[in-house]
Design a protein around this motif. Structure first.
Motif: not given
Length: 134
Positions: A13, A15, A112, A129, A132-134
């Protein structure tokens, strides 16, 4: 061609993505958890089994996001969702083979920071990349 492989992509959670940090033959790099498809397993079944064996987590396979050829293997990449477990090096072959010269270390890594851990294969970095959940 070598035995097909199945690979899991799991985000927490924050990311961060779950990677296996590796040291082998003088190289340091990272991979997504996964391994060979056995017997009559489907690629999705192999993904769930490999996640349990490698990183001690029970996951739900959500969907296949990529199939590619890498180092003579056909690889199936699946987005997964955590169901249960405590992340650690699992009891599968990685735990048995773990040594100073051939080390396995599961770790949550910020998206990152993927360049800094040398995530292989190259296609995995951009794929992660993009997921990745938004």
């Amino acid at each position: 061609m070598n035995r097909p492989r199945s690979v899991g992509i799991l985000f927490n959670d924050q990311n961060q993505v779950l990677l296996m940090l590796r040291r082998k033959a003088g190289r340091t790099y990272a991979t997504l958890p996964g391994g060979g498809i056995e017997g009559k397993e489907t690629p999705a079944e192999a993904c769930a089994r490999e996640m349990l064996e490698e990183v001690n987590l029970v996951v739900e396979v959500v969907r296949e996001v990529l199939t590619l050829k890498n180092l003579g293997h056909q690889e199936h990449y699946f987005l997964t969702r955590l169901l249960s477990g405590e992340m650690r090096l699992g009891d599968g072959p990685e735990g048995v083979r773990h040594s100073e010269e051939n080390s396995y270390e599961p770790a949550w890594v910020g998206v990152q920071d993927l360049d800094a851990v040398n995530l292989v294969p190259e296609q995995a970095r951009e794929m992660v990349r993009g997921l990745v959940p938004s």
